[in-house]
Design an enzyme around this catalytic site. Sequence first.
Site, PDB file in Angstrom:
ATOM      1  N   LYS A  35       0.823 -28.843  20.072  1.00  0.00           N
ATOM      2  CA  LYS A  35      -0.659 -29.387  19.651  1.00  0.00           C
ATOM      3  C   LYS A  35      -1.020 -30.607  20.550  1.00  0.00           C
ATOM      4  CE  LYS A  35       0.433 -31.614  15.238  1.00  0.00           C
ATOM      5  NZ  LYS A  35       0.648 -31.360  13.933  1.00  0.00           N
ATOM      6  N   ARG A 130      -0.879 -32.909   1.399  1.00  0.00           N
ATOM      7  CA  ARG A 130      -1.735 -32.004   2.270  1.00  0.00           C
ATOM      8  C   ARG A 130      -1.582 -30.456   2.020  1.00  0.00           C
ATOM      9  NH1 ARG A 130      -1.355 -32.479   8.872  1.00  0.00           N
ATOM     10  NH2 ARG A 130       0.306 -30.508   8.244  1.00  0.00           N
TER      11      ARG A 130
HETATM   12  C1  LIG Z   1       1.910 -31.806  13.784  1.00  0.00           C
HETATM   13  C2  LIG Z   1       2.641 -30.884  12.949  1.00  0.00           C
HETATM   14  C3  LIG Z   1       4.233 -30.959  13.130  1.00  0.00           C
HETATM   15  C4  LIG Z   1       4.832 -31.690  14.303  1.00  0.00           C
HETATM   16  O1  LIG Z   1       4.711 -33.139  13.987  1.00  0.00           O
HETATM   17  P1  LIG Z   1       5.243 -34.290  14.763  1.00  0.00           P
HETATM   18  O2  LIG Z   1       5.089 -35.419  14.118  1.00  0.00           O
HETATM   19  O3  LIG Z   1       4.670 -33.985  16.139  1.00  0.00           O
HETATM   20  O4  LIG Z   1       6.926 -33.949  14.959  1.00  0.00           O
HETATM   21  C5  LIG Z   1       4.943 -30.079  12.128  1.00  0.00           C
HETATM   22  N1  LIG Z   1       4.377 -29.313  11.425  1.00  0.00           N
HETATM   23  C6  LIG Z   1       3.177 -29.190  10.986  1.00  0.00           C
HETATM   24  C7  LIG Z   1       2.410 -28.542   9.908  1.00  0.00           C
HETATM   25  C8  LIG Z   1       2.194 -30.158  11.828  1.00  0.00           C
HETATM   26  O5  LIG Z   1       0.822 -29.906  11.645  1.00  0.00           O
END
Ligand SMILES: *Cc1c(COP(=O)(O)O)cnc(C)c1O
Length: 354
Positions: A35, A130
Site C-alpha cells: 500500500k 482498531r
Molecule cells: C499497513 C498494514 C500492514 C503493514 O504495516 P507496516 O508498518 O508497513 O509493516 C500490515 N497489516 C495491516 C492490517 C496493515 O494495515
Amino acid sequence: MFPRLIIDREKLYHNACLIKNLCGKHGIEVVAVTKGYCALKGVIDVIVSAGIEKLADSRMLNIKRMRYYGIKNHIMLIRIPMLSEISDVVRYVDSVLVSEMVVLKAISEECLRQKKEIDAFIMVDVGDLREGLMPKDVSGFINEAKDLKGVNIAGIATNVGCIGGIMPDKNNIALLIEAADRAESILGRRLSVISGGSTCTLKLIDDDEMPERVNQLRIGEAILFGINDVCGRDIPGTYKDVFTLEAEVVEVKRKPSKPLGEVGFDAFGEVPHFEDRGIRKRAILALGRQDVIIDSIKPRYAGMTIVGASSDHLILDVEDYEGTIEVGDVIPFDVTYGGLLSASTSPYVEKVIR
Ligand SMILES: *Cc1c(COP(=O)(O)O)cnc(C)c1O
C-alpha cells in the site's frame, strides 16, 4: 519530469532479502505490504525477485491493478472489506482479514456464487483498538463461522502499532496465541497461519520474545525504510534511503524571513507564524501539498530547511547551505512512510525505478 520519486532497485532488493532471511530464520513467512507505494508494479517485481511471494494491499483498486498487470502471486486484502466490494474480493483476492460475521457470511455466499474458495483470517484485537474481535468473542465467532461454505478459516491475525500506538509485547501476542488455541479446539484442526502483525512485530524477534506459533508477518515499512517507526528501532544492515523525492528550483532570491504587511490566513486557512531571522536566501521549488505531505519530507543536504509550502510552491531556506543553488537545480529529499504514501498517490509525481 519533476517532481519525481526515485526508487533505488538495488537497495530495495537488499532490504527485501534481509527481511525475508531475518523472518525465515524464525520460521516466519513474509507477506509484502504494497500500500505504501500504491502497488507500483516495478517495486513489486523487485520484492518478488528477492523471494517474497505473497503480497498484501489495503485497497481493491490496487489489487485489481496488480491482476491487470498479470501478477499471479497470492494476494491478501488487509483492510477488512466493505460489504459493497465483496464480489471483487472473491474474484481477485486469495486471502482476506475479517472481523464481522455479516461480512464473512457475505464472502461465503459470494464464494458459492463464483464457485471459488478463499482463505479468511479472523482478526483479533489485542489492544490497539482498531479492527478485530475482542479476544473473549473469538469462540462465539468461530462457532458460527465453522460451518460456512466456500470460505476457509485459515488462520488468526492481529494488528498493533497503528491507531492506539500499542507496541507488540509478550502479553498481547499471548492473547493472539490463546485465541488461536480456542479457535482450534472448536474447529478440531490446527490453523495453518497465525499472522502476528506488521513491521512493529519484528520487535518481538529483536527481544527474543516471538512465540513459535507466529508464522507470518505482513511487512511494508521494514522492507521500504529499514526501520520500525512505531518502536523507533533501526533494522541493522538495511538501507534507509531506498526512496528519494526530487524537486526543481524555480526561483532563488534573498528576502526578509518575516512576511511584510498585515497577517491574515494562509492558503490552508491557518494563521502562519514566522520568526524574524533577517534577510535570508530562499529557493522556491515546484513542489507542494498536492504532491506530498510536506511534513513527511526532509531536505537531504545540510543547511536547507523547509519554511513552508502551499499547494504548488515549497519555500526552502538555503542561507546555510554551503553549495551553490540556481534556478533549474534539482533538490533531493528523504521521505518518510507518510511521504511515500502521499507522493505515490499523487498523479503529479513521476515514479522512476533505477
Ligand atoms: C499497513 C498494514 C500492514 C503493514 O504495516 P507496516 O508498518 O508497513 O509493516 C500490515 N497489516 C495491516 C492490517 C496493515 O494495515
